[in-house]
Design a protein around this motif. Structure first.
Motif, mmCIF file in Angstrom:
data_model
loop_
_atom_site.group_PDB
_atom_site.id
_atom_site.type_symbol
_atom_site.label_atom_id
_atom_site.label_comp_id
_atom_site.label_asym_id
_atom_site.label_seq_id
_atom_site.Cartn_x
_atom_site.Cartn_y
_atom_site.Cartn_z
ATOM 1 N N HIS A 67 -22.041 -2.272 17.298
ATOM 2 C CA HIS A 67 -22.299 -3.352 16.340
ATOM 3 C C HIS A 67 -21.776 -4.689 16.849
ATOM 4 O O HIS A 67 -22.313 -5.737 16.486
ATOM 5 N N ASP A 68 -20.752 -4.658 17.678
ATOM 6 C CA ASP A 68 -20.254 -5.893 18.278
ATOM 7 C C ASP A 68 -21.251 -6.428 19.295
ATOM 8 O O ASP A 68 -21.689 -7.578 19.219
ATOM 9 N N CYS A 69 -21.614 -5.597 20.255
ATOM 10 C CA CYS A 69 -22.451 -6.060 21.366
ATOM 11 C C CYS A 69 -23.839 -6.506 20.919
ATOM 12 O O CYS A 69 -24.431 -7.408 21.527
ATOM 13 N N PHE A 70 -24.373 -5.917 19.855
ATOM 14 C CA PHE A 70 -25.735 -6.242 19.434
ATOM 15 C C PHE A 70 -25.820 -7.547 18.651
ATOM 16 O O PHE A 70 -26.928 -8.015 18.362
ATOM 17 N N ILE A 71 -24.690 -8.135 18.301
ATOM 18 C CA ILE A 71 -24.696 -9.431 17.610
ATOM 19 C C ILE A 71 -24.037 -10.464 18.516
ATOM 20 O O ILE A 71 -22.822 -10.528 18.635
ATOM 21 N N ASN A 72 -24.850 -11.219 19.214
ATOM 22 C CA ASN A 72 -24.379 -12.311 20.088
ATOM 23 C C ASN A 72 -23.482 -11.846 21.232
ATOM 24 O O ASN A 72 -22.673 -12.614 21.748
ATOM 25 N N TYR A 85 -13.042 -21.044 6.220
ATOM 26 C CA TYR A 85 -13.816 -21.806 7.185
ATOM 27 C C TYR A 85 -14.758 -20.947 8.021
ATOM 28 O O TYR A 85 -15.490 -21.474 8.864
ATOM 29 N N LEU A 86 -14.738 -19.645 7.797
ATOM 30 C CA LEU A 86 -15.532 -18.739 8.625
ATOM 31 C C LEU A 86 -16.086 -17.594 7.788
ATOM 32 O O LEU A 86 -15.338 -16.890 7.109
ATOM 33 N N LYS A 87 -17.394 -17.425 7.822
ATOM 34 C CA LYS A 87 -18.044 -16.280 7.200
ATOM 35 C C LYS A 87 -18.263 -15.240 8.282
ATOM 36 O O LYS A 87 -19.094 -15.414 9.181
ATOM 37 N N GLY A 88 -17.500 -14.163 8.225
ATOM 38 C CA GLY A 88 -17.567 -13.142 9.262
ATOM 39 C C GLY A 88 -18.760 -12.223 9.126
ATOM 40 O O GLY A 88 -19.646 -12.426 8.284
ATOM 41 N N GLU A 89 -18.782 -11.186 9.941
ATOM 42 C CA GLU A 89 -19.916 -10.262 9.998
ATOM 43 C C GLU A 89 -19.675 -8.967 9.225
ATOM 44 O O GLU A 89 -20.596 -8.166 9.067
ATOM 45 N N LYS A 90 -18.486 -8.760 8.729
ATOM 46 C CA LYS A 90 -18.143 -7.478 8.115
ATOM 47 C C LYS A 90 -18.930 -7.177 6.849
ATOM 48 O O LYS A 90 -19.168 -6.007 6.526
ATOM 49 N N THR A 91 -19.340 -8.216 6.112
ATOM 50 C CA THR A 91 -20.073 -7.989 4.869
ATOM 51 C C THR A 91 -21.581 -8.137 5.047
ATOM 52 O O THR A 91 -22.333 -8.077 4.069
ATOM 53 N N ALA A 92 -22.048 -8.324 6.277
ATOM 54 C CA ALA A 92 -23.491 -8.326 6.530
ATOM 55 C C ALA A 92 -24.039 -6.935 6.245
ATOM 56 O O ALA A 92 -23.327 -5.926 6.353
ATOM 57 N N ALA A 158 -26.632 -13.907 12.030
ATOM 58 C CA ALA A 158 -27.128 -13.081 13.134
ATOM 59 C C ALA A 158 -26.957 -11.602 12.836
ATOM 60 O O ALA A 158 -27.821 -10.777 13.157
ATOM 61 N N ALA A 159 -25.845 -11.250 12.196
ATOM 62 C CA ALA A 159 -25.606 -9.849 11.847
ATOM 63 C C ALA A 159 -26.605 -9.357 10.807
ATOM 64 O O ALA A 159 -26.891 -8.158 10.737
ATOM 65 N N ASN A 160 -27.148 -10.265 10.018
ATOM 66 C CA ASN A 160 -28.129 -9.905 8.988
ATOM 67 C C ASN A 160 -29.567 -10.046 9.464
ATOM 68 O O ASN A 160 -30.493 -9.698 8.734
ATOM 69 N N SER A 161 -29.768 -10.548 10.673
ATOM 70 C CA SER A 161 -31.123 -10.842 11.132
ATOM 71 C C SER A 161 -31.901 -9.571 11.462
ATOM 72 O O SER A 161 -31.333 -8.509 11.721
ATOM 73 N N SER A 162 -33.209 -9.704 11.481
ATOM 74 C CA SER A 162 -34.077 -8.559 11.757
ATOM 75 C C SER A 162 -33.942 -8.079 13.197
ATOM 76 O O SER A 162 -34.307 -6.941 13.508
ATOM 77 N N ASN A 178 -36.390 -4.470 19.844
ATOM 78 C CA ASN A 178 -35.015 -4.895 19.605
ATOM 79 C C ASN A 178 -34.167 -4.689 20.847
ATOM 80 O O ASN A 178 -33.432 -5.591 21.277
ATOM 81 N N PHE A 179 -34.252 -3.514 21.433
ATOM 82 C CA PHE A 179 -33.440 -3.208 22.613
ATOM 83 C C PHE A 179 -33.868 -4.051 23.810
ATOM 84 O O PHE A 179 -33.029 -4.529 24.576
ATOM 85 N N GLN A 180 -35.167 -4.249 23.972
ATOM 86 C CA GLN A 180 -35.648 -5.055 25.104
ATOM 87 C C GLN A 180 -35.144 -6.489 25.010
ATOM 88 O O GLN A 180 -34.846 -7.112 26.039
ATOM 89 N N SER A 181 -35.010 -7.008 23.792
ATOM 90 C CA SER A 181 -34.533 -8.378 23.629
ATOM 91 C C SER A 181 -33.088 -8.524 24.081
ATOM 92 O O SER A 181 -32.613 -9.640 24.295
ATOM 93 N N LYS A 182 -32.402 -7.413 24.241
ATOM 94 C CA LYS A 182 -31.004 -7.418 24.678
ATOM 95 C C LYS A 182 -30.858 -6.896 26.104
ATOM 96 O O LYS A 182 -29.752 -6.600 26.553
#
Length: 323
Positions: A67-72, A85-92, A158-162, A178-182
């Motif tokens: 989940h870390d590597c697939f988001i940015n 000041y920061l909206k994290g990815e944990k609640t995506a 980004a964590a919520n993106s398709s 999805n995988f090819q884009s990475k």
């Protein structure tokens, strides 16, 4: 476990780094050889204790790295807590009620800070913990490449993106895209999805598959309907093993389940549903060595998705917040 370079190996490595100049070359299996020689046994001890307490934790730690590597990219952005000041990815959506094991990462980080303070990144800790989790649960061993640094921000959007974490409803074509884009191939996709040989899924993520899909064994679907009510909101957090036979052992049984249409997730069964990846599933189900080899290659490639290196980012002293 990685060993120290000889002086000649260092010279060769530096030449390669100069000539290649990409992020993959900047990661190395012995990055902490001199700066934190006790890193690997320190991480391993905490992971072993956590899995001994709860076998499912191995799958959770492996998933955190994914989940870390697939988001940015692999930068530990998913470990950051929300701040004013920061909206994290944990609640995506892909992480909420799914990503877990953060407290184990905290324990690892604390232990590592005791032996080499301010040296090892949280992103590298995720990679090592994932590798150890697989091996402790009887999976293969490999030398993980290290040298990542930690992000200074996170991306809820980004964590919520398709094109972020593939949802359980994904089709084969969307998974491949999805995988090819990475930078990951269809072979990497199937091998990495073999990580579902361990762990569990929530009813909310497999309800539609067991009630509406045709690419599922009917008796298997009925058996899981007993613990996953048809109506949304009822039993959403009830769990079912991703591998119905050996859910706490890293093996190739997961692929055998796909052959008999006994996958709990729609996306997983898409890997064996008359499509282009059927042959890979058949190969891995018959040959555990081929699966292990391709899984290792896939993990190394995934770990090289846009890492922060050099002077980028920072080494967080607490994985939950920026220094």
């Amino acid at each position: 476990m990685a060993s120290c370079f000889s002086s000649m190996s260092i010279l060769v490595a530096l030449v390669v780094l100069f000539l290649v100049g990409n992020s993959d070359a900047q990661l190395s299996t012995d990055f902490y050889c001199k700066t934190c020689p006790q890193l690997f046994p320190t991480v391993r001890a905490v992971v072993e204790a956590a899995i001994s307490k709860e076998a499912r934790m191995g799958a959770s730690l492996l998933r955190l790295h994914f989940h870390d590597c697939f988001i940015n990219g692999c930068d530990a952005s998913n470990l950051l807590d929300d701040t004013p000041y920061l909206k994290g990815e944990k609640t995506a959506a892909p992480n909420l009620n799914s990503a877990r094991g953060f407290e184990v990462i905290d324990q690892i980080k604390s232990a590592v800070e005791q032996v080499c303070p301010g040296v090892v990144s949280c992103a590298d800790i995720l990679a090592i913990a994932a590798k150890d989790s697989v091996n402790i649960l009887r999976g293969p061993e490999w030398e993980v490449k290290l040298g990542r640094r930690d992000a200074l921000t996170a991306s809820f959007a980004a964590a919520n993106s398709s094109n972020g974490i593939p949802p359980a409803t994904s089709s084969l074509s969307s998974l491949i895209s999805n995988f090819q884009s990475k930078g990951l191939s269809a072979r990497d996709l199937v091998a990495l999805y073999g990580a579902h040989t361990i762990g569990q899924a929530r009813c909310a993520n497999y309800r539609a598959h067991i009630y509406k899909d045709s690419n599922i064994d009917a008796s298997f679907a009925r058996a899981n309907q007993a613990t996953c009510p048809k109506n949304s909101g009822n039993g959403d957090n009830n769990l079912a093993p991703l591998d119905p036979q050996t859910p706490t052992t890293f093996d190739n049984i997961y692929f055998k389940s796909l052959l008999t249409k006994k996958s709990i997730l729609h996306s997983d069964q898409e890997l064996y549903n008359g499509g282009s990846t059927d042959l890979l599933v058949q190969t891995y189900s018959a040959n555990s060595g081929a699966f292990n080899s391709d899984f290792i290659n896939g993990m190394i490639k995934m770990g090289n998705i846009k890492p922060l290196t050099g002077s980028q980012g920072q080494i967080r002293t607490n994985c939950r917040r920026i220094n």
